[in-house]
Each structure stands twice: as structure tokens, then as C-alpha cells.
Scaffold this motif. Structure first.
Motif, PDB file in Angstrom:
ATOM      1  N   GLN A 141      52.801 -34.519 -22.331  1.00  0.00           N
ATOM      2  CA  GLN A 141      52.722 -33.048 -22.192  1.00  0.00           C
ATOM      3  C   GLN A 141      51.588 -32.895 -20.980  1.00  0.00           C
ATOM      4  N   LEU A 142      51.843 -33.258 -19.801  1.00  0.00           N
ATOM      5  CA  LEU A 142      50.845 -33.100 -18.751  1.00  0.00           C
ATOM      6  C   LEU A 142      50.858 -31.975 -18.054  1.00  0.00           C
ATOM      7  N   ILE A 143      51.889 -31.034 -18.059  1.00  0.00           N
ATOM      8  CA  ILE A 143      52.068 -29.852 -17.747  1.00  0.00           C
ATOM      9  C   ILE A 143      52.253 -28.724 -18.685  1.00  0.00           C
ATOM     10  N   TYR A 144      52.160 -27.428 -17.866  1.00  0.00           N
ATOM     11  CA  TYR A 144      52.271 -26.322 -18.910  1.00  0.00           C
ATOM     12  C   TYR A 144      50.876 -26.170 -19.979  1.00  0.00           C
ATOM     13  N   ASN A 145      49.803 -26.635 -19.293  1.00  0.00           N
ATOM     14  CA  ASN A 145      48.653 -26.449 -20.261  1.00  0.00           C
ATOM     15  C   ASN A 145      47.483 -26.132 -19.358  1.00  0.00           C
ATOM     16  N   ARG A 146      46.452 -26.122 -20.000  1.00  0.00           N
ATOM     17  CA  ARG A 146      45.249 -25.645 -19.235  1.00  0.00           C
ATOM     18  C   ARG A 146      44.748 -26.597 -18.067  1.00  0.00           C
ATOM     19  N   MET A 147      44.887 -28.078 -18.535  1.00  0.00           N
ATOM     20  CA  MET A 147      44.386 -29.008 -17.647  1.00  0.00           C
ATOM     21  C   MET A 147      45.127 -28.874 -16.236  1.00  0.00           C
ATOM     22  N   ALA A 148      46.424 -28.580 -16.399  1.00  0.00           N
ATOM     23  CA  ALA A 148      47.319 -28.866 -15.227  1.00  0.00           C
ATOM     24  C   ALA A 148      47.035 -27.451 -14.380  1.00  0.00           C
ATOM     25  N   VAL A 149      46.560 -26.459 -14.923  1.00  0.00           N
ATOM     26  CA  VAL A 149      46.289 -25.319 -14.069  1.00  0.00           C
ATOM     27  C   VAL A 149      44.978 -25.740 -13.316  1.00  0.00           C
ATOM     28  N   TYR A 150      44.056 -26.191 -14.100  1.00  0.00           N
ATOM     29  CA  TYR A 150      42.783 -26.512 -13.542  1.00  0.00           C
ATOM     30  C   TYR A 150      42.997 -27.609 -12.331  1.00  0.00           C
ATOM     31  N   ILE A 151      43.894 -28.591 -12.285  1.00  0.00           N
ATOM     32  CA  ILE A 151      44.229 -29.757 -11.287  1.00  0.00           C
ATOM     33  C   ILE A 151      44.763 -28.674  -9.958  1.00  0.00           C
ATOM     34  N   GLY A 152      45.792 -27.734 -10.474  1.00  0.00           N
ATOM     35  CA  GLY A 152      46.374 -27.165  -9.333  1.00  0.00           C
ATOM     36  C   GLY A 152      45.334 -26.286  -8.420  1.00  0.00           C
ATOM     37  N   MET A 153      44.667 -25.689  -9.261  1.00  0.00           N
ATOM     38  CA  MET A 153      43.534 -24.520  -8.786  1.00  0.00           C
ATOM     39  C   MET A 153      42.649 -25.179  -8.057  1.00  0.00           C
ATOM     40  N   VAL A 154      41.932 -26.488  -8.542  1.00  0.00           N
ATOM     41  CA  VAL A 154      40.893 -27.257  -7.594  1.00  0.00           C
ATOM     42  C   VAL A 154      41.666 -27.881  -6.596  1.00  0.00           C
ATOM     43  N   HIS A 155      42.940 -28.434  -6.579  1.00  0.00           N
ATOM     44  CA  HIS A 155      43.552 -28.982  -5.277  1.00  0.00           C
ATOM     45  C   HIS A 155      43.902 -27.794  -4.432  1.00  0.00           C
ATOM     46  N   ILE A 156      44.099 -26.652  -4.512  1.00  0.00           N
ATOM     47  CA  ILE A 156      44.245 -25.765  -3.501  1.00  0.00           C
ATOM     48  C   ILE A 156      42.809 -25.022  -3.174  1.00  0.00           C
ATOM     49  N   MET A 157      41.959 -24.824  -4.055  1.00  0.00           N
ATOM     50  CA  MET A 157      40.627 -24.490  -3.631  1.00  0.00           C
ATOM     51  C   MET A 157      39.539 -25.416  -3.073  1.00  0.00           C
ATOM     52  N   LEU A 158      39.910 -26.571  -3.152  1.00  0.00           N
ATOM     53  CA  LEU A 158      38.646 -27.579  -2.733  1.00  0.00           C
ATOM     54  C   LEU A 158      38.288 -27.555  -1.196  1.00  0.00           C
ATOM     55  N   PRO A 159      39.427 -27.369  -0.324  1.00  0.00           N
ATOM     56  CA  PRO A 159      39.013 -27.152   0.749  1.00  0.00           C
ATOM     57  C   PRO A 159      38.272 -26.081   1.305  1.00  0.00           C
ATOM     58  N   THR A 160      38.562 -24.876   0.610  1.00  0.00           N
ATOM     59  CA  THR A 160      37.780 -23.720   1.006  1.00  0.00           C
ATOM     60  C   THR A 160      36.396 -23.968   0.374  1.00  0.00           C
ATOM     61  N   MET A 161      36.082 -24.851  -0.408  1.00  0.00           N
ATOM     62  CA  MET A 161      34.684 -25.163  -0.723  1.00  0.00           C
ATOM     63  C   MET A 161      34.159 -26.221   0.019  1.00  0.00           C
ATOM     64  N   ILE A 162      34.806 -27.052   1.024  1.00  0.00           N
ATOM     65  CA  ILE A 162      34.196 -28.179   1.644  1.00  0.00           C
ATOM     66  C   ILE A 162      33.955 -27.553   3.047  1.00  0.00           C
ATOM     67  N   LEU A 163      34.948 -26.659   3.579  1.00  0.00           N
ATOM     68  CA  LEU A 163      34.650 -26.393   4.814  1.00  0.00           C
ATOM     69  C   LEU A 163      33.445 -25.412   5.006  1.00  0.00           C
ATOM     70  N   PRO A 164      33.055 -24.451   4.301  1.00  0.00           N
ATOM     71  CA  PRO A 164      31.721 -23.691   4.394  1.00  0.00           C
ATOM     72  C   PRO A 164      30.558 -24.398   4.263  1.00  0.00           C
ATOM     73  N   LEU A 165      30.646 -25.536   3.276  1.00  0.00           N
ATOM     74  CA  LEU A 165      29.649 -26.625   3.230  1.00  0.00           C
ATOM     75  C   LEU A 165      29.136 -27.368   4.689  1.00  0.00           C
ATOM     76  N   ILE A 166      30.502 -27.697   5.026  1.00  0.00           N
ATOM     77  CA  ILE A 166      30.379 -28.503   6.352  1.00  0.00           C
ATOM     78  C   ILE A 166      29.711 -27.754   7.399  1.00  0.00           C
ATOM     79  N   SER A 167      30.173 -26.452   7.613  1.00  0.00           N
ATOM     80  CA  SER A 167      29.638 -25.726   8.690  1.00  0.00           C
ATOM     81  C   SER A 167      28.057 -25.326   8.645  1.00  0.00           C
ATOM     82  N   VAL A 168      27.696 -25.188   7.427  1.00  0.00           N
ATOM     83  CA  VAL A 168      26.353 -24.947   7.224  1.00  0.00           C
ATOM     84  C   VAL A 168      25.357 -26.167   7.192  1.00  0.00           C
ATOM     85  N   MET A 169      25.930 -27.495   6.685  1.00  0.00           N
ATOM     86  CA  MET A 169      25.400 -28.683   6.828  1.00  0.00           C
ATOM     87  C   MET A 169      25.076 -29.069   8.338  1.00  0.00           C
TER      88      MET A 169
END
Length: 592
Positions: A141-169
């Protein structure tokens, strides 16, 4: 009346088209929504009491905050070292790594969510591999649970975290770290005491963007989570579709909005690095402020002073060599992160060419059957053409009004520019479900609910903010003396804009138009609320199939949406980077 005419004729008058659309579609409805939440004209908190009075509602609210915080923390832990290593990489490697981060950032969120369904599903990639190897007897049961939601959220939002960090660094003076190393500081000490404090604006901005966006997540919890993983956006959307109790819907929306506004007010959004304050920045960290009040710290400092002096003398003239292991570990880490970002899309692309009746990996044979199904099915290609049509109209409208607003505010006072910027960017900084509910009310008042014109206006308020940001960045580096030189040669304001300003900011305009199209083409939450049953865009069609998993054609659609950012990057390269040498050749002659 004279004052109004003066305002209309001044630079601020150029913002009136954008403000007109924003006020009619979003501004007045959000005020109406607030009044409904406080039960106007009786003005009571009965709706908020009803929301907080039910334990299930309070649990969903706390769950939304918890999931947003956890996803933000994971993105920060992964994103910071990734951004640091990208900035430290050689130039051409750095460019390639940034492109690999931008591609998933521009890819449809629906396509990326579907990719994780393919990977984590009961008959997905992971379970099929484990079953074929005989490691498990039944699917995990790898889907329809909290861990799957976190994986999807992090995958979608990770570039949004990386790009501002790169611009400041990028803006941090690396000689400061080198100076600390030359004074005997070890690599970690130089990083922690010098580089990290200067990168805090990027940490703050990236974490703030990720947290606020996560508050409004709707698609990922609905597609990857179970019944116990719903977020407040899912709760509000369910209320809109079932009971339509406007008082409680408004109260729930403003509770979510209040959290976002409170975080924005406390943390602030600043992408600029702290230049010119290198000596003071390290003293502002909470560890050092706390240590200043501890007598033990002073005693330990005196006790270790002779040891530090010997270490400083020993390290001062020693050649700096960090060894190969940090480089090897860093390379492995960034490869894993980029694999995490790119691998789901690649899996979907490969599976879309499957020759079987169902999706499988690896494919038993190669076929274009799912692509033929997409182009031959009127329900699919009709939805795609409708999304393209709406996206083009939204791109044209938002590019015009967003460019005018950015140009007008660039010539206005600082205080007025700051206030107006916050107003124009409100639709892209507020949680999307709140914007959707307010837009729903606005289109009802305009009589455009369930119409293409209504969807165009609803998409345009967010797309205009995106265009505004890009054009404002282009105008920030624009030398206004070029306009003054043209006007001194008797060129009128309109001719000066057409012959001087417009050619120099054209790459930004094209970039804004591209991002406006992508914003509209991938929009789902607002469209699902205001589209009704008669208008089915491609994201709506995809989301229906994702939830029911009835048509493998969606793999071909997701593949096309995954490859779409590559096309846009090529377009941006041709129109932006290739245009830069031409801009340096000289100023266009207004008289020609």
C-alpha cells in the motif's frame, strides 16, 4: 474630477486595465466573501464558531498546517544543499543543472501527480518490480496514504525552493568565505559563520513560497491521499459542490487566508541578498544571540583560546584541500535529487509507448496507440484545443495589461509602487482555493459563470501577476537615460516606447507571455469551480481520469505536457538569450 483626470494621464493610469479586471473579478468578491464570513449585516462570528466548533473541521485545519510545515521542511533540507552545489558547479554544468530544475518546475502539476500514481500504484512500477523479484506476494500500500502525499508535494514544490536559493546564493560574494578560510577557519566554520547567514533571505523566501503554496494544495491530496489526508482546500471544494453554505465556505476560506497573510506579515518576502552587511549578518543568528547571555560560553572561549591560536597558526599557510570525498558525496546527492525530479516524467514517457492493453514498465512492445487515441478522441483533443484557445487569449490579455501595469508602476513613487504591487500579486500569493471561491462569486455577479469569457477573466488575474513580475524585473535593469536621449531628439512618448523601450524589454514580454500561457493551460482548481458542466478543459479531463484510472490515454497526454516545457525553454532561448548581443550593439534610432 481634475485629480482623477491627472491620475489617469499619469504613469499610474497605465495600471487601470489590470486593476479594473482584478477589482471586478477578485477584489470586490473577496470583500463580499469576508462580509459573508462575519454574517453581515448582523456582524457576528457564528460562522467561525461553527467551523471551529466541529472537531473534524479543526482536525483538517491542523492537518493542513502540519502537512504544509512538513513538506516545507523536507524541501528546505533537500533544496538548500542542492542549490549550494549548483552555485558551486562550473559554469556550463551549472547552466545544465538549472535547466534540469526548471523543466519540472514548468511541467504540469497534474502530469507529475499522475507520474507518481503510475510509480506508487498497486500495479505501479515499484510493486511490479517487487512482485517480479518475488520479494512480496501482494502489492504494498504505497499510495492513498500520507507518505504518498508528501512525496507528491515535495516533488512539485522542490524547484520552488531551489530557485530562490540559487538566486540569492549567486549574489553572495565568495571572497568573504575565502577570507574566512585564509584566517584559519575550517570549511564548515566558514560556511556556517559567513555563507549561511548571507543566504538566509533565500531560505526565508523559498520556505515562505513553499509553505503558502502548500496551504492551498488540492490536487495532490485528492489524487495521492486517502480519506484521512484531506486538506482544507479539499474541504472547501466539497462544501462548494454539496451544501454551498456561503457563510461557512467564506469562514473556512478566510481562516486559510489568515494563516497565509499572518506568515507573509511575520516572515516577509525578500529575494535580495544582504549585501554590504557581511560583518553584521553572522551576529544576527539566534544561536549567537542566545550564546551572548551564557556565562559558560565566555568561560569556554577563554579556556580554548590557546588551542585555537595554535590551530590558526597551523592552518594559516597550509594549502587548502578538501579532498575528493566531499565532491563525490555532493555529486551523488545532486544526482539523486535530479533523478527524483526527472525520473517520474521519464517513466511516464516510456510507458506511453506501450503496445499492451494496459500501461506496463518496461513495455512489452512499442506502439503509438495511446497517442492515436488522444488525437482521434474528440473528448481528448477537444479539451486540448479548448485549453490552448483559452491559454492564448489569457496570454494576450494578461501580457498587455501586465506590461502596462509594470511600465506605469516603474515610473511611480516607491510607496505607491509597493502598495500596488501587493494588490496585483494578491491572486498568486493567496491560496488558490480562496481565489477560486472569490472568483466564483465575482463571475456570478458578472453573469459569466460557466462561460469561456469567465474562465479567461479568472485565469487572467493570476497570469497578469506572473507577467507583472517578469516585466518588472526587465524594467529594473532598464536605463531610462536611453528614453531621455530619444525624447531629446524630438521623439514622442509613444514613439520612444515603440522604438527604444519595447525592443529592449521584448525578451521579458515574450517570457511573460509564455508563463501566462502555462499558468492558464495548467489551471485546474479555479476552472473546476467556475467551469460548470459545459466547459471541460484538458486539466479537468485529466483529473477525472486520474481519479477513476479508466483511460491509459492519459499517459500520452502526460508525456506531451512533460515535453512542453522543453519547447518553451527553446522558445525562451531563441527570443531571450539570442537577443542579448543585439541589445548591446546600440540604441535603436527613434528617427528611423
Amino acid at each position: 474630477m481634475t485629480s482623477i483626470l491627472k491620475i489617469g494621464r499619469g504613469p499610474i493610469g497605465l495600471t487601470l486595465p489590470a486593476l479594473g479586471i482584478l477589482v471586478a473579478v477578485f477584489g470586490l468578491p473577496i470583500v463580499h466573501l469576508f462580509l459573508a464570513s462575519i454574517n453581515a449585516p448582523d456582524f457576528s462570528l457564528v460562522n467561525y464558531q461553527a467551523v471551529f466548533g466541529q472537531p473534524a473541521n479543526a482536525r483538517i485545519l491542523l492537518q493542513t498546517i502540519e502537512m504544509s510545515i512538513v513538506a516545507t521542511a523536507i524541501c528546505l533540507v533537500i533544496g538548500y544543499p542542492t542549490a549550494y552545489m549548483i552555485v558551486a558547479a562550473p559554469k556550463y554544468v551549472r547552466i545544465a543543472l538549472i535547466v534540469l530544475v526548471i523543466i519540472p518546475y514548468l511541467t504540469s502539476g497534474l502530469a507529475r501527480t499522475y507520474a507518481w500514481i503510475v510509480i506508487l500504484g498497486d500495479r505501479g512500477l515499484i510493486n511490479n518490480i517487487l512482485l517480479d523479484l518475488g520479494l512480496i506476494s501482494s502489492p504494498l500500500q504505497l499510495i492513498y496514504n500520507r507518505m504518498a502525499v508528501y512525496i507528491g508535494m515535495v516533488h512539485i514544490m522542490l524547484p520552488t525552493m531551489i530557485l530562490p536559493l540559487i538566486s540569492v546564493m549567486f549574489g553572495i560574494d565568495k571572497s568573504l568565505v575565502a577570507a574566512a578560510r585564509s584566517m584559519g577557519a575550517r570549511p564548515f566554520a566558514a560556511f556556517w559563520r559567513v555563507f549561511f547567514p548571507l543566504s538566509l533571505p533565500g531560505v526565508r523566501s523559498g520556505a515562505l513560497l513553499v509553505f503558502v503554496f502548500c496551504l492551498g494544495f488540492y490536487i495532490t491530496p485528492a489524487a495521492l491521499g486517502g480519506l484521512g489526508d484531506a486538506m482544507l482546500s479539499n474541504f472547501i471544494e466539497a462544501q462548494v459542490r454539496t451544501s454551498f453554505d456561503m457563510g461557512r465556505i467564506a469562514a473556512s476560506s478566510f481562516i486559510l487566508l489568515a494563516i497565509a497573510v499572518a506568515v507573509l506579515s511575520m516572515v516577509g518576502l525578500n529575494l535580495s541578498p544582504a549585501r554590504g552587511h557581511a560583518a553584521k549578518a553572522p551576529r544576527q543568528t539566534w544561536l549567537i544571540r542566545l550564546g551572548a547571555f551564557l556565562p559558560v560560553r565566555r568561560w569556554l572561549s577563554k579556556l580554548l583560546a590557546p588551542y585555537r591560536a595554535k590551530q590558526w597558526e597551523a592552518q594559516l599557510y597550509r594549502p587548502q584541500s578538501n579532498g575528493r570525498w566531499p565532491m563525490v558525496v555532493g555529486t551523488i546527492f545532486i544526482v539523486l535529487v535530479l533523478t527524483f525530479l526527472q525520473f517520474p516524467g521519464l517513466i511516464v514517457i516510456i510507458m506511453s509507448f506501450s503496445a499492451g492493453e494496459f500501461l506496463e514498465f518496461p513495455p512489452s512492445g512499442l506502439s503509438l496507440q495511446w497517442y492515436r487515441s488522444f488525437f482521434g478522441d474528440p473528448s481528448w483533443n477537444g479539451a486540448a484545443f479548448l485549453s490552448i484557445e483559452i491559454g492564448l487569449v489569457v496570454s494576450l490579455l494578461s501580457t498587455i495589461v501586465g506590461t502596462l501595469a509594470a511600465y506605469g508602476l516603474s515610473r511611480s513613487g516607491q510607496q505607491l509602487r509597493s502598495v500596488m504591487t501587493m494588490v496585483i500579486l494578491a491572486p498568486i500569493t493567496f491560496p488558490v482555493i480562496v481565489v477560486g471561491v472569490a472568483t466564483y462569486l465575482g463571475l456570478i455577479d458578472l453573469g459569466l459563470l460557466g462561460s469561456r469569457a469567465g474562465i479567461v477573466l479568472a485565469h487572467s488575474i493570476g497570469a497578469t501577476g506572473t507577467v507583472f513580475v517578469i516585466i518588472s524585473a526587465s524594467l529594473a535593469n532598464f536605463d531610462r537615460r536611453l528614453e531621455q536621449a530619444a525624447m531629446s531628439m524630438r521623439a514622442g512618448p509613444l514613439q520612444t516606447f515603440k522604438r527604444v523601450t519595447l525592443p529592449l524589454i521584448r525578451p521579458g514580454i515574450i517570457g511573460g507571455a509564455v508563463f501566462a500561457f502555462l499558468h492558464s493551460f495548467d489551471e485546474l482548481v479555479i476552472t473546476s469551480l467556475i467551469g460548470g458542466l459545459s466547459i471541460r478543459t484538458l486539466p479537468l479531463k485529466m483529473f477525472e481520469n486520474i481519479r477513476h484510472q479508466i483511460d491509459p490515454t492519459i499517459a500520452a497526454v502526460a508525456t506531451l505536457l512533460t515535453l512542453l516545457p522543453v519547447v518553451w525553454l527553446i522558445v525562451l532561448y531563441i527570443t531571450w538569450w539570442r537577443a542579448r548581443p543585439k541589445d548591446r550593439l546600440g540604441v535603436p534610432n527613434p528617427a528611423t
